[in-house]
Write a protein that holds these residues in place. Structure first.
Motif, PDB file in Angstrom:
ATOM      1  N   MET A 246       0.829  -1.202   0.000  1.00  0.00           N
ATOM      2  CA  MET A 246       0.000   0.000   0.000  1.00  0.00           C
ATOM      3  C   MET A 246       0.864   1.253   0.000  1.00  0.00           C
ATOM      4  N   ILE A 247       1.966   1.219   0.734  1.00  0.00           N
ATOM      5  CA  ILE A 247       2.885   2.357   0.752  1.00  0.00           C
ATOM      6  C   ILE A 247       3.518   2.559  -0.620  1.00  0.00           C
ATOM      7  N   ARG A 248       4.004   1.473  -1.205  1.00  0.00           N
ATOM      8  CA  ARG A 248       4.719   1.595  -2.484  1.00  0.00           C
ATOM      9  C   ARG A 248       3.814   2.127  -3.585  1.00  0.00           C
ATOM     10  N   GLU A 249       2.547   1.755  -3.532  1.00  0.00           N
ATOM     11  CA  GLU A 249       1.610   2.207  -4.560  1.00  0.00           C
ATOM     12  C   GLU A 249       1.423   3.722  -4.497  1.00  0.00           C
ATOM     13  N   VAL A 250       1.268   4.260  -3.304  1.00  0.00           N
ATOM     14  CA  VAL A 250       1.149   5.718  -3.160  1.00  0.00           C
ATOM     15  C   VAL A 250       2.453   6.394  -3.558  1.00  0.00           C
ATOM     16  N   GLN A 251       3.568   5.820  -3.133  1.00  0.00           N
ATOM     17  CA  GLN A 251       4.863   6.425  -3.448  1.00  0.00           C
ATOM     18  C   GLN A 251       5.123   6.463  -4.949  1.00  0.00           C
ATOM     19  N   ASP A 252       4.641   5.488  -5.676  1.00  0.00           N
ATOM     20  CA  ASP A 252       4.767   5.512  -7.131  1.00  0.00           C
ATOM     21  C   ASP A 252       4.081   6.741  -7.716  1.00  0.00           C
ATOM     22  N   ARG A 253       2.997   7.170  -7.087  1.00  0.00           N
ATOM     23  CA  ARG A 253       2.244   8.316  -7.605  1.00  0.00           C
ATOM     24  C   ARG A 253       2.810   9.653  -7.131  1.00  0.00           C
ATOM     25  N   THR A 254       3.299   9.715  -5.889  1.00  0.00           N
ATOM     26  CA  THR A 254       3.645  11.021  -5.316  1.00  0.00           C
ATOM     27  C   THR A 254       5.128  11.224  -5.036  1.00  0.00           C
ATOM     28  N   GLY A 255       5.850  10.180  -4.685  1.00  0.00           N
ATOM     29  CA  GLY A 255       7.253  10.333  -4.304  1.00  0.00           C
ATOM     30  C   GLY A 255       7.446  11.112  -3.016  1.00  0.00           C
ATOM     31  N   GLY A 256       6.392  11.224  -2.199  1.00  0.00           N
ATOM     32  CA  GLY A 256       6.454  12.105  -1.036  1.00  0.00           C
ATOM     33  C   GLY A 256       6.927  11.491   0.260  1.00  0.00           C
ATOM     34  N   PHE A 257       7.104  10.168   0.313  1.00  0.00           N
ATOM     35  CA  PHE A 257       7.604   9.527   1.532  1.00  0.00           C
ATOM     36  C   PHE A 257       9.134   9.545   1.524  1.00  0.00           C
ATOM     37  N   ARG A 258       9.723  10.213   2.500  1.00  0.00           N
ATOM     38  CA  ARG A 258      11.188  10.255   2.578  1.00  0.00           C
ATOM     39  C   ARG A 258      11.777   8.965   3.117  1.00  0.00           C
ATOM     40  N   SER A 259      11.088   8.375   4.098  1.00  0.00           N
ATOM     41  CA  SER A 259      11.656   7.190   4.733  1.00  0.00           C
ATOM     42  C   SER A 259      10.548   6.303   5.276  1.00  0.00           C
ATOM     43  N   PHE A 260      10.916   5.039   5.459  1.00  0.00           N
ATOM     44  CA  PHE A 260      10.033   4.057   6.063  1.00  0.00           C
ATOM     45  C   PHE A 260      10.611   3.687   7.424  1.00  0.00           C
ATOM     46  N   PHE A 293      11.869  -4.273  -1.233  1.00  0.00           N
ATOM     47  CA  PHE A 293      10.556  -4.068  -1.848  1.00  0.00           C
ATOM     48  C   PHE A 293      10.262  -2.596  -2.095  1.00  0.00           C
ATOM     49  N   LEU A 294      10.608  -1.732  -1.134  1.00  0.00           N
ATOM     50  CA  LEU A 294      10.316  -0.299  -1.263  1.00  0.00           C
ATOM     51  C   LEU A 294      11.429   0.375  -2.060  1.00  0.00           C
ATOM     52  N   ASP A 295      11.509   0.012  -3.330  1.00  0.00           N
ATOM     53  CA  ASP A 295      12.582   0.526  -4.172  1.00  0.00           C
ATOM     54  C   ASP A 295      12.421   2.009  -4.488  1.00  0.00           C
TER      55      ASP A 295
END
Length: 406
Positions: A246-260, A293-295
């Motif tokens: 779920m995180i990776r899918e949003v990140q593909d769209r926004t690129g807004g997560f700096r870190s996990f 996974f969170l490439d």
């Protein structure tokens, strides 16, 4: 095997499918959720760590591992959501409920600056009276008095709550608190995103999909964030991987997560009473799988505050490039039993002893001070992580000193 000479990993497993997934991920290829679950459950521990570390080395060939000096200012423990894993909250009108005054909050900001902190986290309960206006007032005051402090605070859950109290959309709430001084959103309230385990531990919170929707709104307004995961409250292995998907899918769209930033459930003083917990090995394996996974998420942070310094140091061999913070104040997870403490000198040693180069960072992961050799190390012994409210007393002693004296 054709192409073997160009592969990133120098070791292989005895399981052909696992070996192929590890090699592909180590070389920068994308893996599927199903493949991530297979690695999480079946990949040999050391091979999994080697693949994750290969990704870290490719991303950060300088070998630097970062940390930050920050403070978590808990402004109230009054909360409506009654999450079953939380030992910090008190229901509205409870005799043990409290709200910090603005003067108290500003005093804590002053201490943060004095001790070299660059960031504050402003987190508390979902107070029934605190709408957008409360946060506008407090963020504006902090920025007026301490403009050098980055306000990396709140999470999507607080945004949903304040918007409801003030009768506005979450988009408007984000715009207003950003204008008032919020620089960055923390990953607070993510807990576990899939519906079944989330409903079991936090039935009054928004859904995982709604949490991510608000984060996506923030990213589109230029407000970046981190994202977290709470492990050990009864979720399955598959649900842990679904959280990552779920995180990776949003990140593909926004690129807004700096870190996990995954962390582990603490069992004291809450309704779950420690019936389910994540082991250290489960935690380390999750870190490694997350790095593979969170490439699309740049940084991976481990939580030594919940797992201990030994596991924190081991995590640096599982793809982690950030060891989190010397947190000058923390009252939430510590109330559930997390009482691991460190000082700045120890944290720097943990990084160097793992054959990495320590560096203090800011909120954007820019290096403020790189400690190439021990001669570059910080020397301020007052900078401790605290399971307490006040870092310094008027005499300049730390609360660790005061605890040792009693």
């Amino acid at each position: 095997m054709p192409g073997a000479a160009t592969r990133t990993l120098g070791v292989v497993t005895e399981h052909r499918e696992i070996d192929e997934i590890l090699q592909r991920a180590a070389d920068g290829g994308r893996i599927t959720p199903e493949e991530a679950l297979l690695l999480y459950t079946d990949a040999p521990f050391h091979a999994l760590g080697s693949a994750a570390d290969a990704v870290r080395r490719r991303r950060y060939p300088d070998g630097i591992v970062t940390y930050i000096i920050e403070r978590n200012i808990n402004y109230t423990n009054v909360c409506l959501t009654a999450c079953k894993f939380c030992a910090f909250y008190r229901a509205p009108k409870h005799a043990e409920g409290w709200v910090r005054s603005l003067d108290d909050i500003l005093a804590r900001c002053a201490e943060t600056v004095e001790l070299g902190g660059t960031q504050i986290m402003f987190q508390g309960g979902h107070h029934p009276d605190f709408g957008v206006e409360y946060y506008e007032e407090h963020f504006a005051a902090i920025k007026k008095h301490y403009p050098q402090l980055v306000i990396h605070s709140l999470g999507a859950s607080e945004i949903v709550h304040m918007a409801k109290i003030s009768g506005v959309s979450t988009e408007e709430a984000l715009r207003r608190i950003h204008a008032a001084g919020l620089d960055s959103l923390a990953g607070a309230g993510a807990e576990i995103l899939p519906a079944r385990p989330r409903t079991a531990i936090a039935p009054l919170k928004e859904s995982g999909e709604r949490w991510l929707e608000v984060m996506e709104q923030a990213h589109r307004q230029g407000i970046e964030s981190t994202v977290t995961m709470l492990m050990g409250t009864g979720e399955t292995n598959a649900e842990r991987i679904e959280h990552l998907r779920m995180i990776r899918e949003v990140q593909d769209r926004t690129g807004g997560f700096r870190s996990f930033i995954p962390y582990t459930y603490q069992p004291e003083n809450n309704h779950l009473k420690g019936r389910t917990q994540a082991t250290n090995v489960e935690y380390l394996r999750l870190l490694a799988v997350a790095r593979l996974f969170l490439d699309n998420v740049p940084h991976l942070q481990s939580s030594w505050l919940t797992t201990g310094k030994d596991v924190g140091q081991l995590s640096l061999h599982m793809g982690v490039d950030d060891l989190g913070s010397i947190m000058l104040e923390e009252n939430v997870i510590s109330s559930a039993g997390a009482r691991h403490r460190s000082n700045l000198l120890q944290l720097v040693w943990m990084i160097r002893d793992a054959d990495r180069v320590p560096a203090q960072r800011d909120t954007l992961y820019r290096h403020l001070r790189v400690h190439h050799t021990p001669a570059d190390d910080p020397t301020d012994e007052r900078v401790h992580s605290h399971v307490s409210s006040i870092a310094l007393d008027p005499g300049g002693r730390t609360s660790l000193d005061l605890a040792d004296a009693t």
